[in-house]
Motif scaffolding. Sequence first.
Motif, PDB file in Angstrom:
ATOM      1  N   MET A   1      34.707  19.348  43.881  1.00 38.17           N
ATOM      2  CA  MET A   1      35.519  19.349  45.318  1.00 38.17           C
ATOM      3  C   MET A   1      36.480  20.674  45.829  1.00 38.17           C
ATOM      4  SD  MET A   1      39.700  18.128  44.876  1.00 38.17           S
ATOM      5  CE  MET A   1      38.961  17.536  46.024  1.00 38.17           C
ATOM      6  N   LEU A   2      36.490  21.364  44.787  1.00 37.82           N
ATOM      7  CA  LEU A   2      37.152  23.070  45.551  1.00 37.82           C
ATOM      8  C   LEU A   2      36.247  23.629  44.170  1.00 37.82           C
ATOM      9  CD1 LEU A   2      39.722  24.078  45.904  1.00 37.82           C
ATOM     10  CD2 LEU A   2      40.155  25.286  44.355  1.00 37.82           C
ATOM     11  N   ASP A   3      35.888  25.127  45.852  1.00 39.34           N
ATOM     12  CA  ASP A   3      35.150  25.882  45.175  1.00 39.34           C
ATOM     13  C   ASP A   3      35.182  27.287  45.899  1.00 39.34           C
ATOM     14  OD1 ASP A   3      32.448  24.829  44.029  1.00 39.34           O
ATOM     15  OD2 ASP A   3      32.584  22.797  45.778  1.00 39.34           O
TER      16      ASP A   3
ATOM     17  N   LEU B   1      49.195  45.471  48.790  1.00 41.18           N
ATOM     18  CA  LEU B   1      48.657  45.726  47.053  1.00 41.18           C
ATOM     19  C   LEU B   1      47.694  44.685  46.967  1.00 41.18           C
ATOM     20  CD1 LEU B   1      49.920  46.670  44.038  1.00 41.18           C
ATOM     21  CD2 LEU B   1      51.365  44.755  43.929  1.00 41.18           C
ATOM     22  N   PRO B   2      46.579  44.786  46.112  1.00 39.51           N
ATOM     23  CA  PRO B   2      45.811  44.208  45.808  1.00 39.51           C
ATOM     24  C   PRO B   2      46.565  43.287  44.945  1.00 39.51           C
ATOM     25  CG  PRO B   2      44.200  45.801  45.278  1.00 39.51           C
ATOM     26  CD  PRO B   2      46.379  46.425  46.192  1.00 39.51           C
ATOM     27  N   VAL B   3      46.358  41.488  44.597  1.00 42.08           N
ATOM     28  CA  VAL B   3      46.967  41.180  43.128  1.00 42.08           C
ATOM     29  C   VAL B   3      45.073  40.494  42.733  1.00 42.08           C
ATOM     30  CG1 VAL B   3      47.884  39.284  42.406  1.00 42.08           C
ATOM     31  CG2 VAL B   3      48.985  41.194  43.932  1.00 42.08           C
ATOM     32  N   LEU B   4      44.431  39.566  43.744  1.00 46.23           N
ATOM     33  CA  LEU B   4      43.049  39.014  43.277  1.00 46.23           C
ATOM     34  C   LEU B   4      42.143  39.755  43.518  1.00 46.23           C
ATOM     35  CD1 LEU B   4      43.975  35.365  44.489  1.00 46.23           C
ATOM     36  CD2 LEU B   4      44.589  36.448  42.336  1.00 46.23           C
ATOM     37  N   HIS B   5      41.241  40.166  42.008  1.00 43.81           N
ATOM     38  CA  HIS B   5      39.634  40.755  42.956  1.00 43.81           C
ATOM     39  C   HIS B   5      38.716  39.797  41.776  1.00 43.81           C
ATOM     40  CE1 HIS B   5      42.433  44.119  42.429  1.00 43.81           C
ATOM     41  NE2 HIS B   5      42.936  43.766  41.134  1.00 43.81           N
ATOM     42  N   ASP B   6      37.997  39.155  43.431  1.00 48.77           N
ATOM     43  CA  ASP B   6      36.821  38.170  43.320  1.00 48.77           C
ATOM     44  C   ASP B   6      37.048  37.143  42.026  1.00 48.77           C
ATOM     45  OD1 ASP B   6      35.654  39.932  45.287  1.00 48.77           O
ATOM     46  OD2 ASP B   6      34.981  41.109  43.877  1.00 48.77           O
ATOM     47  N   VAL B   7      37.832  36.622  42.192  1.00 46.53           N
ATOM     48  CA  VAL B   7      38.051  35.553  41.348  1.00 46.53           C
ATOM     49  C   VAL B   7      37.334  34.083  42.200  1.00 46.53           C
ATOM     50  CG1 VAL B   7      39.605  32.994  40.961  1.00 46.53           C
ATOM     51  CG2 VAL B   7      41.089  35.386  41.205  1.00 46.53           C
ATOM     52  N   SER B   8      36.470  34.252  41.792  1.00 48.18           N
ATOM     53  CA  SER B   8      35.434  32.649  41.795  1.00 48.18           C
ATOM     54  C   SER B   8      35.911  31.229  40.714  1.00 48.18           C
ATOM     55  CB  SER B   8      33.983  32.864  41.266  1.00 48.18           C
ATOM     56  OG  SER B   8      33.713  34.047  42.413  1.00 48.18           O
ATOM     57  N   LEU B   9      35.876  29.900  41.116  1.00 47.32           N
ATOM     58  CA  LEU B   9      36.228  28.627  40.351  1.00 47.32           C
ATOM     59  C   LEU B   9      35.663  28.314  41.395  1.00 47.32           C
ATOM     60  CD1 LEU B   9      39.178  27.468  40.478  1.00 47.32           C
ATOM     61  CD2 LEU B   9      39.814  29.484  39.201  1.00 47.32           C
ATOM     62  N   SER B  10      35.451  26.868  40.098  1.00 47.27           N
ATOM     63  CA  SER B  10      35.252  25.764  40.867  1.00 47.27           C
ATOM     64  C   SER B  10      36.256  24.755  40.506  1.00 47.27           C
ATOM     65  CB  SER B  10      34.585  25.502  41.481  1.00 47.27           C
ATOM     66  OG  SER B  10      32.907  25.103  40.075  1.00 47.27           O
ATOM     67  N   LEU B  11      35.856  23.168  40.809  1.00 52.19           N
ATOM     68  CA  LEU B  11      37.450  22.323  40.062  1.00 52.19           C
ATOM     69  C   LEU B  11      36.022  20.935  40.380  1.00 52.19           C
ATOM     70  CD1 LEU B  11      39.554  23.631  40.358  1.00 52.19           C
ATOM     71  CD2 LEU B  11      40.475  21.764  39.910  1.00 52.19           C
ATOM     72  N   GLU B  12      35.430  19.979  39.427  1.00 51.80           N
ATOM     73  CA  GLU B  12      35.032  18.434  39.768  1.00 51.80           C
ATOM     74  C   GLU B  12      35.784  17.540  39.944  1.00 51.80           C
ATOM     75  OE1 GLU B  12      31.783  18.565  39.797  1.00 51.80           O
ATOM     76  OE2 GLU B  12      31.507  20.469  39.305  1.00 51.80           O
ATOM     77  N   LYS B  13      35.472  16.892  41.162  1.00 50.52           N
ATOM     78  CA  LYS B  13      36.786  15.563  41.283  1.00 50.52           C
ATOM     79  C   LYS B  13      37.109  15.049  39.657  1.00 50.52           C
ATOM     80  CE  LYS B  13      37.713  12.201  43.918  1.00 50.52           C
ATOM     81  NZ  LYS B  13      39.305  12.403  44.257  1.00 50.52           N
ATOM     82  N   GLY B  14      38.367  15.344  39.587  1.00 53.71           N
ATOM     83  CA  GLY B  14      38.812  14.215  38.445  1.00 53.71           C
ATOM     84  C   GLY B  14      39.218  15.049  37.316  1.00 53.71           C
ATOM     85  N   GLU B  15      39.176  16.090  37.528  1.00 57.17           N
ATOM     86  CA  GLU B  15      38.927  17.296  36.372  1.00 57.17           C
ATOM     87  C   GLU B  15      40.688  17.678  35.737  1.00 57.17           C
ATOM     88  OE1 GLU B  15      37.085  20.169  34.718  1.00 57.17           O
ATOM     89  OE2 GLU B  15      36.792  20.862  37.285  1.00 57.17           O
ATOM     90  N   THR B  16      40.826  18.102  34.736  1.00 57.11           N
ATOM     91  CA  THR B  16      41.908  18.973  34.865  1.00 57.11           C
ATOM     92  C   THR B  16      41.485  20.647  34.379  1.00 57.11           C
ATOM     93  OG1 THR B  16      43.608  16.875  34.555  1.00 57.11           O
ATOM     94  CG2 THR B  16      44.404  19.131  33.556  1.00 57.11           C
ATOM     95  N   LEU B  17      42.152  21.577  35.454  1.00 60.88           N
ATOM     96  CA  LEU B  17      41.298  22.619  34.846  1.00 60.88           C
ATOM     97  C   LEU B  17      42.753  23.477  35.015  1.00 60.88           C
ATOM     98  CD1 LEU B  17      39.241  25.459  34.611  1.00 60.88           C
ATOM     99  CD2 LEU B  17      40.107  25.697  37.037  1.00 60.88           C
ATOM    100  N   VAL B  18      42.728  24.039  33.532  1.00 59.08           N
ATOM    101  CA  VAL B  18      44.177  25.006  33.647  1.00 59.08           C
ATOM    102  C   VAL B  18      43.578  26.120  32.961  1.00 59.08           C
ATOM    103  CG1 VAL B  18      45.644  25.622  31.139  1.00 59.08           C
ATOM    104  CG2 VAL B  18      45.030  23.213  31.646  1.00 59.08           C
ATOM    105  N   LEU B  19      44.600  26.804  33.930  1.00 63.49           N
ATOM    106  CA  LEU B  19      44.298  28.507  34.274  1.00 63.49           C
ATOM    107  C   LEU B  19      45.355  29.058  33.413  1.00 63.49           C
ATOM    108  CD1 LEU B  19      42.740  30.937  35.667  1.00 63.49           C
ATOM    109  CD2 LEU B  19      45.004  30.162  37.072  1.00 63.49           C
TER     110      LEU B  19
END
Lengths: 232, 282
Positions: free
Chosen positions: A1-3, A14-32
């Motif tokens: 659902m999130l890409d 000041l750059p902080v994030l460099h090419d971050v890619s991730l995706s979340l499926e509906k209903g999952e809990t992703l821990v960072l």
Amino acid sequence: MLDVEKLKAGYGMLPVLHDVSLSLEKGETLVLLGRNGVGKTTLLKSLIGINKPTSGSIRLNGTEVTGWAPNRLAKAGVAYVPQGRGIFPKLTVEENLLVGLRSRADGRKTVPEEVLDMFPILRERLSQFGGTLSGGQQQILALARALCGDPELFLLDEPSEGIQPSIVQQIGELLVTVNRNTNLTVLLVEQNLELARRAASRCLVMEKGRISGNLSKSDLNDERKVFQALAL
Amino acid sequence: MTTILPMFLNAMTLVSILMLVGLGLAVIYGLMGVINMSHGDFITIGAFSLALIQSFGGSFWLALLLAPLIGALIGFLIERSIIQFLYKRPLATIMATWGLSLIMQQSLQLIFGAAPQRVYSPITTSVEVLGVNYPAYRLVMIAMAIAIMVAAYLFIRKTRFGLDMRTVIQNPEMADALGIDTKRVFAIAFSIGAGLAAAAGVLLAPLTVVIAQMGINYLARSFFVVIVGGAGSVPGVVAGSAFVGGTETLLNYAIPATLAQALVLVLAIIVVRFRPSGLVPG
């Protein structure tokens, strides 16, 4: 659902994030997971629109939402609970919850009973100012407020920070229940392994503004693998 | 009674005027933090609206209805075109709104001329209050001021937009993340403050000389009221007006007016020294 694709963001020059890619499926809990200063909070702030990404793309249920204002993202179903909770100290508990309704599509004007049932402590304190609650109670209020908006995606920034263990445990149980009952998708930034283990369906590790590794739910129980991933 | 009552009513007249001119600024400066040097000119706009509407045969009460809308509309245009870009730059805001104030004053003078505008009080009779004759219009104005304060209090405390305003003021970033359009809230709040100033202008016009520079008289006092009373609450405006208006009127009976005003300033400084966030902290 999130890409998220090749997201870059930062503060001023000041750059902080460099090419971050991730995706979340509906209903999952992703821990960072990740140490201090690797860009976890910046990532969440970019996802809710508080930080404008400098490049890359964010798609929510297939819609391109890069560069949207926070209030527009909130109305599209993204709820954000910041580090330090972000409750309004001079509003009553009830008013804090009422403000949480603003992002709903159905225009509801009263606090949903289900939310109050989930947090009986808040029902007892509806007329009290938010600022008079203890840290743990404020965290619960922040979670309840976010749930009032009937979100699809929950962005949580270190809900366990500075809170007594019994409440951390309660928050963990709650995330699991909410996730199960409402099929909410959760992106949880956490340093507390106990909470991460309890809530996660999987886990990503961040380092120096990049995603540096991933851990499965079973990997989280293996201390050696976790420490290796975090480079501790 | 025959000496104390007029004194009290005179004090109430000044307190009411100060409440009316302070209320709009309590929203714009007290709540939103905008140091608006053109606040006084929105009072002038209100008074000129009254003069204009009456010159076309409109009634005072029609002007009291229309002037706040005119003030709010001008306020809205100014917020969208200038103020919205300056929320994080207080010094630039002072410069910009001061410039704006000069432009508004000169424009009014160019259009309407330098002579005082004619305005007519809707009520010219006197009434007897406990054996004392007192102008009825002043009593009406005191009543209107109280009604407007109560309405403003209820609006901020009880309505949906009032809640949005209090939310945005406490933490704009979080309010935005919860789905509140903060830009819209700021624009509307600024317009409301401007509209309130215009309403004040209508109500006090029959008691004063209506010229393009009349707002200056009220600018410093509005800030006074908000700072002494406590930033940005309706009870704060009431307390600040009561303090400034009450002491000034009472001192006026004993010492020359200019000295009285100076003494009020000294007293205000003392109050703020001991209560830095005002008589009624927000």
